[in-house]
Design an enzyme around this catalytic site. Structure first.
Site, short mmCIF file in Angstrom:
data_model
loop_
_atom_site.label_atom_id
_atom_site.label_comp_id
_atom_site.label_asym_id
_atom_site.label_seq_id
_atom_site.Cartn_x
_atom_site.Cartn_y
_atom_site.Cartn_z
N ASP A 10 27.17 -1.14 18.99
CA ASP A 10 26.11 -0.19 18.66
C ASP A 10 24.78 -0.80 19.08
OD1 ASP A 10 25.02 2.23 17.46
OD2 ASP A 10 24.26 0.94 15.88
N SER A 11 23.75 0.03 19.07
CA SER A 11 22.40 -0.45 19.40
C SER A 11 21.82 -1.31 18.29
CB SER A 11 21.48 0.73 19.68
OG SER A 11 21.33 1.52 18.52
N CYS A 73 28.02 4.40 19.05
CA CYS A 73 26.62 4.74 19.30
C CYS A 73 26.61 6.01 20.13
CB CYS A 73 25.92 3.61 20.05
SG CYS A 73 24.24 3.97 20.59
N GLU A 152 17.30 0.61 10.04
CA GLU A 152 17.18 -0.74 10.57
C GLU A 152 16.29 -1.62 9.69
OE1 GLU A 152 18.46 -2.39 13.38
OE2 GLU A 152 19.85 -0.71 13.55
N CYS A 184 24.01 10.29 15.20
CA CYS A 184 23.59 8.90 15.37
C CYS A 184 24.28 8.12 14.26
CB CYS A 184 22.07 8.76 15.26
SG CYS A 184 21.50 7.05 15.20
N HIS A 186 23.50 5.66 12.68
CA HIS A 186 22.62 5.23 11.59
C HIS A 186 22.51 6.29 10.49
CE1 HIS A 186 21.30 2.47 14.76
NE2 HIS A 186 20.66 1.75 13.85
#
Length: 267
Positions: A10-11, A73, A152, A184, A186
């Site tokens: 993932d990013s 992602c 994040e 996403c 997240h």
């Protein structure tokens, strides 16, 4: 059977939402995860750049002798899935098609909303995939890049998190969607805040269907692990691994893992 690990990328921290489902559904599988925090965020990068980053991570994961790669992602899936499937000698799956299928499987899906990063929305990946499966369902996409930073920066559950969600997703109150795809990885961590804003809207987490897809593929090829103990979990960050460790301790409570920094080039 095949006791090699599954590789996940993932990013940043969002991929932990996919690993969380892996640990629930396939607890004996070992996992090697790379969170590319050193090149975060992906959502504002070019498709070509994201594709190269994902390919470099895929090649790194291959050094761990993985049996499958999961692109956890949406931005990287949209930019790189066909390339990685061509370049790597193992099965590679993404999160977009499973998410689209899950949205259409909901009992009421007359209007589907999709929220994701700028990169995923610009690529048009979800509307395209949903319309390939059912061309008659309206899809309303909305980029919500600031929501990624909330996760994040470990701000989930704070008043700021609710403020950002309210600001970014208010369009879906006006459009009155039945289903909202959290496009996403997240965003599932913000499910409570999203449901506060959009009560009655069914939230779809593509991670659930992605893990189901991975499990079926491994079962069909007789590659599920033969271990009857919890699988090993190795986490790597291309940025500050302490941030990844903090996220894992919060979102994967009770799991044992190692967490280290790794250098993976951008080109």
């Amino acid at each position: 059977m095949d006791n090699r690990p599954i590789g996940v990328m993932d990013s940043g921290l969002g991929g932990l939402s996919v690993i969380r489902i892996f640990r629930e559904q396939m607890p004996n599988e070992s996992i090697v995860f790379v969170g590319d925090q050193g090149h975060f965020p992906y959502g504002t990068r070019t498709q070509e750049n994201v594709c190269q980053l994902a390919l470099n991570i895929g090649k790194y994961l291959m050094t761990h002798d993985i049996k499958m790669m999961v692109i956890a992602c949406n931005t990287a899936t949209a930019a790189s899935l066909p390339i990685l499937q061509k370049e790597l000698p193992i099965p590679v799956i993404g999160v977009i098609k499973p998410g689209a299928e899950a949205a259409l499987e909901q009992p009421k899906h007359d209007r589907i909303g999709v929220t994701a990063t700028e990169g995923t929305i610009k690529a048009g990946a979800y509307p395209k995939t949903i319309h390939e499966l059912n061309p008659n369902v309206p899809v309303i996409p909305k980029a919500a890049q600031p929501m990624v930073s909330v996760v994040e920066h470990n701000e989930v559950g704070t008043p700021k998190a609710q403020e950002v969600v309210n600001e970014e997703l208010s369009i879906f109150k006006d459009k009155q969607v039945d289903v909202l795809v959290l496009g996403c990885t997240h965003f599932p961590f913000l499910s409570k805040e999203i449901s506060n804003l959009l009560p009655g809207v069914k939230l779809v987490d593509p991670a659930l269907e992605t893990v189901k897809t991975a499990k079926k593929m491994l079962a069909d090829s007789d590659q599920l692990t033969g271990n009857d103990q919890p699988g090993e979990m190795k986490l790597y960050s291309t940025g500050n691994f302490k941030d990844l460790q903090t996220g894992a301790e919060k979102w994967l409570p009770g799991d044992h893992f190692t967490c280290e920094h790794v250098d993976i080039p951008e080109d």
